[in-house]
Design a protein around this motif. Structure first.
Motif, mmCIF file in Angstrom:
data_model
loop_
_atom_site.group_PDB
_atom_site.id
_atom_site.type_symbol
_atom_site.label_atom_id
_atom_site.label_comp_id
_atom_site.label_asym_id
_atom_site.label_seq_id
_atom_site.Cartn_x
_atom_site.Cartn_y
_atom_site.Cartn_z
ATOM 1 N N THR A 1 11.062 1.231 3.486
ATOM 2 C CA THR A 1 11.475 2.625 4.102
ATOM 3 C C THR A 1 9.553 3.298 4.337
ATOM 4 O OG1 THR A 1 13.543 2.861 3.628
ATOM 5 C CG2 THR A 1 11.997 5.065 3.458
ATOM 6 N N CYS A 2 8.989 2.719 2.495
ATOM 7 C CA CYS A 2 7.684 3.580 2.860
ATOM 8 C C CYS A 2 6.777 2.721 3.733
ATOM 9 C CB CYS A 2 6.889 3.425 1.037
ATOM 10 S SG CYS A 2 7.821 4.355 0.164
ATOM 11 N N ARG A 3 7.138 1.475 4.173
ATOM 12 C CA ARG A 3 6.192 1.361 5.060
ATOM 13 C C ARG A 3 5.701 2.069 5.920
ATOM 14 N NH1 ARG A 3 6.799 -3.431 3.948
ATOM 15 N NH2 ARG A 3 8.545 -4.340 5.487
ATOM 16 N N THR B 1 17.654 -5.405 -4.669
ATOM 17 C CA THR B 1 17.847 -4.611 -2.624
ATOM 18 C C THR B 1 17.696 -3.354 -2.155
ATOM 19 O OG1 THR B 1 19.503 -6.133 -3.114
ATOM 20 C CG2 THR B 1 19.591 -4.466 -1.276
ATOM 21 N N ILE B 2 17.462 -2.743 -3.215
ATOM 22 C CA ILE B 2 17.069 -1.151 -2.951
ATOM 23 C C ILE B 2 15.887 -0.854 -3.256
ATOM 24 C CG2 ILE B 2 17.471 1.202 -4.324
ATOM 25 C CD1 ILE B 2 20.008 1.160 -5.126
ATOM 26 N N LYS B 3 14.918 -2.193 -4.084
ATOM 27 C CA LYS B 3 13.961 -1.536 -4.518
ATOM 28 C C LYS B 3 12.783 -2.273 -3.513
ATOM 29 C CE LYS B 3 9.872 -3.669 -7.277
ATOM 30 N NZ LYS B 3 9.932 -4.657 -8.167
ATOM 31 N N ARG B 4 13.672 -3.061 -2.513
ATOM 32 C CA ARG B 4 13.193 -3.496 -1.538
ATOM 33 C C ARG B 4 13.117 -2.407 -0.461
ATOM 34 N NH1 ARG B 4 15.343 -9.949 -1.926
ATOM 35 N NH2 ARG B 4 13.883 -10.520 -3.381
ATOM 36 N N GLN B 5 14.474 -2.278 -0.094
ATOM 37 C CA GLN B 5 14.646 -1.137 1.086
ATOM 38 C C GLN B 5 13.466 0.146 0.977
ATOM 39 O OE1 GLN B 5 18.840 0.131 0.392
ATOM 40 N NE2 GLN B 5 19.201 -1.567 1.427
ATOM 41 N N ALA B 6 13.486 0.439 -0.537
ATOM 42 C CA ALA B 6 11.828 0.810 -0.691
ATOM 43 C C ALA B 6 10.629 1.301 -0.049
ATOM 44 C CB ALA B 6 11.997 1.838 -1.968
ATOM 45 N N GLN B 7 10.632 -0.055 -0.965
ATOM 46 C CA GLN B 7 8.946 -0.550 -0.180
ATOM 47 C C GLN B 7 8.851 -0.565 1.663
ATOM 48 O OE1 GLN B 7 8.888 -4.344 -1.745
ATOM 49 N NE2 GLN B 7 7.742 -3.534 -3.450
ATOM 50 N N MET C 1 9.441 1.472 -16.328
ATOM 51 C CA MET C 1 10.081 2.486 -15.347
ATOM 52 C C MET C 1 9.833 1.151 -13.425
ATOM 53 S SD MET C 1 6.795 4.799 -14.153
ATOM 54 C CE MET C 1 5.575 4.350 -13.888
ATOM 55 N N PRO C 2 10.368 0.978 -12.642
ATOM 56 C CA PRO C 2 10.180 0.208 -11.307
ATOM 57 C C PRO C 2 8.833 0.339 -10.824
ATOM 58 C CG PRO C 2 12.182 2.190 -11.396
ATOM 59 C CD PRO C 2 10.984 2.155 -12.457
ATOM 60 N N GLY C 3 8.485 -1.013 -11.085
ATOM 61 C CA GLY C 3 7.266 -1.188 -10.789
ATOM 62 C C GLY C 3 7.260 -1.431 -9.468
ATOM 63 N N ILE C 4 6.009 -2.316 -9.149
ATOM 64 C CA ILE C 4 6.239 -3.019 -7.355
ATOM 65 C C ILE C 4 5.765 -4.021 -6.942
ATOM 66 C CG2 ILE C 4 5.097 -0.423 -6.737
ATOM 67 C CD1 ILE C 4 2.424 -1.332 -6.207
ATOM 68 N N SER C 5 6.029 -5.207 -7.880
ATOM 69 C CA SER C 5 5.953 -6.724 -7.857
ATOM 70 C C SER C 5 6.911 -6.918 -8.721
ATOM 71 C CB SER C 5 4.263 -6.705 -8.321
ATOM 72 O OG SER C 5 3.994 -6.618 -11.029
ATOM 73 N N ASP C 6 6.314 -8.349 -9.246
ATOM 74 C CA ASP C 6 7.646 -8.995 -9.861
ATOM 75 C C ASP C 6 7.371 -8.365 -11.487
ATOM 76 O OD1 ASP C 6 5.457 -10.513 -10.848
ATOM 77 O OD2 ASP C 6 6.306 -11.866 -10.468
ATOM 78 N N HIS C 7 6.809 -7.257 -11.888
ATOM 79 C CA HIS C 7 6.390 -6.808 -13.330
ATOM 80 C C HIS C 7 7.107 -5.216 -13.175
ATOM 81 C CE1 HIS C 7 3.522 -9.263 -15.035
ATOM 82 N NE2 HIS C 7 3.799 -10.301 -14.310
ATOM 83 N N HIS C 8 7.336 -5.278 -14.641
ATOM 84 C CA HIS C 8 8.416 -3.364 -14.960
ATOM 85 C C HIS C 8 6.880 -2.889 -14.897
ATOM 86 C CE1 HIS C 8 12.283 -4.924 -14.360
ATOM 87 N NE2 HIS C 8 12.172 -5.452 -15.835
ATOM 88 N N ARG D 1 0.932 -1.497 -0.229
ATOM 89 C CA ARG D 1 0.539 -0.383 0.399
ATOM 90 C C ARG D 1 1.090 1.425 -0.030
ATOM 91 N NH1 ARG D 1 -2.653 -0.379 4.640
ATOM 92 N NH2 ARG D 1 -4.747 -1.612 3.167
ATOM 93 N N ALA D 2 1.696 0.839 1.092
ATOM 94 C CA ALA D 2 2.982 2.597 0.940
ATOM 95 C C ALA D 2 3.593 2.280 -0.097
ATOM 96 C CB ALA D 2 3.484 2.404 2.534
ATOM 97 N N SER D 3 3.637 1.422 -0.732
ATOM 98 C CA SER D 3 4.661 1.846 -1.991
ATOM 99 C C SER D 3 3.634 2.353 -3.170
ATOM 100 C CB SER D 3 5.476 0.306 -2.840
ATOM 101 O OG SER D 3 6.152 0.459 -1.703
ATOM 102 N N PHE D 4 2.504 1.998 -3.299
ATOM 103 C CA PHE D 4 1.828 2.039 -4.569
ATOM 104 C C PHE D 4 1.640 3.864 -3.941
ATOM 105 C CE2 PHE D 4 -3.470 2.483 -5.926
ATOM 106 C CZ PHE D 4 -2.682 2.251 -6.927
#
Length: 466
Positions: A383-385, A375-381, A253-260, A61-64
């Motif tokens: 951080t947002c949460r 790794t950075i994508k997971r850190q961003a998620q 562009m970067p997505g929030i799942s395993d899809h771009h 939710r927060a990443s979205f």
């Protein structure tokens, strides 16, 4: 990466393709009177398409919401929302969001499609009778033209009837709006198709399923425009358009799942309602001492008036108070840009870092860069949460200085918007607006005092005697 550029066709404005000719010119205003009549402004549409995989997940939710804040798009088409009909819109969008939402949910809580569109764009939903996960919206464009946008999802199975029903639904809408620009996007799960030469090269799904969507171009005039991988080495997320010349660029562009995710910039001009600005009074910075003095002077002025009717006294009091507030209370205009309060500088920094590593991984295509991006994508998620949870926790704390913020958040998260709840009368529950209004009116009138003419005459005589 630029999209494929097919042969030019007639644009939405009726002219041949070109970046300048496709844009509807904004009328020039030669006088202040003409300038005031211009209530709408036009801008090109920016669209994003992404596979979400559970929009209500606590991890997503927060990443979205951060994605909505960072990409600055006008329309977002999503699939695999995993929503159920009993989930309210307030549970999907951030508080006080400037997006309207259109959904097609499943009862089993999987699949599903969604379209988010800014509330400054005039639009309406197109109702279609279909069992498929697809939703359509119609947008009024410049020059009295229209744009049809569809968000679709095809599950990962070999259900031929579902695939043909999805194709028939798209075909029906295309025939209904033959003169409109049409965009269909979503996750179709068709890894067997080579969209460069429109051939079937794999055997993961049945041939009839692949052929149904290969006929989108010859039968419906829809060109598939994405030519880059959106998940692994496959092109699963597609974008079909019958006016490919109106698309400037589509890029990953970067997505929030395993899809771009897919970002699409277009030449399509849409009239937009300019969001109104509101004046906010900053009472914390007001000069209270001066206000007390001026209010005392205003009170003396009104009390010393003679031969003045009540209407003139009220007008003097109202204008006097308004003038005092305007002089002694600082004010500011609300911003037209919507910002989420929990999106901090750290979140924006790591979001930009995630985008840079995504571009770097696509250029180099090395395992090291892709691992670093993940790794950075997971850190961003994370951080947002954490930032969102901390923001909510601070509002719920007992020592919060501004309770108004807390109640605004509670109001924005409500799951119902019908106002007055269903009412019962004589054991029967009524939910219609007119029925509830009649019930409340009957209740109010039942407690009024009904005076007869004799009591009213006696009351007037008693007043005269006093």
């Amino acid at each position: 990466m630029m999209c494929k550029q097919p042969n030019s066709s007639v644009g939405i404005s009726g002219s041949t393709s070109s970046s300048k000719s496709a844009q509807a010119p904004i009328p020039s205003c030669s006088s202040p009177k003409a300038r005031n009549k211009q209530k709408l402004r036009t801008n090109n549409i920016r669209l994003a398409s992404l596979n979400i995989q559970s929009i209500t997940s606590s991890k997503k939710r927060a990443s979205f919401w951060n994605l909505l804040d960072s990409i600055n798009c006008d329309i977002l088409c999503g699939c695999e929302t995993w929503l159920k009909p009993d989930i309210h819109d307030a549970e999907i969008l951030p508080p006080n969001s400037n997006f309207n939402i259109h959904r097609k949910d499943r009862r089993d809580g999987y699949g599903g499609s969604i379209i988010l569109i800014k509330n400054t764009i005039k639009h309406e939903r197109i109702e279609v009778d279909s069992i498929c996960d697809i939703v359509f919206v119609k947008i009024e464009c410049a020059n009295n033209e229209s744009l049809i946008i569809g968000s679709a999802y095809r599950p990962t199975n070999n259900d031929e009837s579902y695939a043909h029903n999805l194709f028939d639904t798209i075909s029906k809408v295309c025939k209904m709006y033959k003169k409109s620009a049409i965009w269909i996007t979503g996750d179709f799960n068709l890894p067997d198709i080579n969209w460069t030469n429109n051939t079937i090269q794999g055997h993961q799904y049945k041939k009839s399923i692949n052929e149904a969507f290969l006929h989108m171009e010859p039968d419906l005039g829809l060109t598939q425009m994405i030519d880059f991988h959106t998940r692994g080495n496959n092109i699963l997320d597609l974008f079909f358009s019958n006016r490919p010349d109106l698309v400037n660029q589509c890029s990953p562009m970067p997505g929030i799942s395993d899809h771009h995710a897919v970002f699409i910039d277009t030449n399509m001009c849409v009239p937009r309602l300019k969001p109104p600005k509101h004046t906010l009074l900053m009472w914390g910075k007001a000069n209270i001492d001066n206000m007390k003095k001026k209010c005392s002077n205003l009170s003396d002025t009104i009390l010393n008036l003679t031969d003045t009717n009540i209407e003139d006294c009220w007008t003097l009091f109202k204008h006097g108070c308004t003038h005092i507030v305007a002089e002694e209370v600082p004010a500011r205009q609300t911003s037209q840009r919507y910002n989420q309060p929990w999106v901090t500088r750290d979140i924006r920094r790591i979001t930009r870092q995630k985008k840079r590593w995504f571009k770097r991984a696509r250029r180099s295509n090395t395992q090291h860069d892709w691992d670093r991006y993940i790794t950075i994508k997971r850190q961003a998620q994370l951080t947002c949460r954490r930032a969102h949870d901390h923001h909510v926790a601070s509002m719920l704390s007992e020592d919060h200085e501004n309770p108004k913020v807390f109640w605004q958040y509670i109001k924005s998260r409500k799951k119902e918007n019908f106002g007055v709840a269903p009412l019962k009368k004589d054991g029967i529950t009524f939910s219609g607006s007119k029925q509830k209004a009649d019930i409340l009116n009957d209740q109010f009138t039942s407690v009024f005092t009904k005076e007869d003419d004799l009591n009213r005459h006696n009351y007037q005589n008693a007043i005269f005697q006093i």
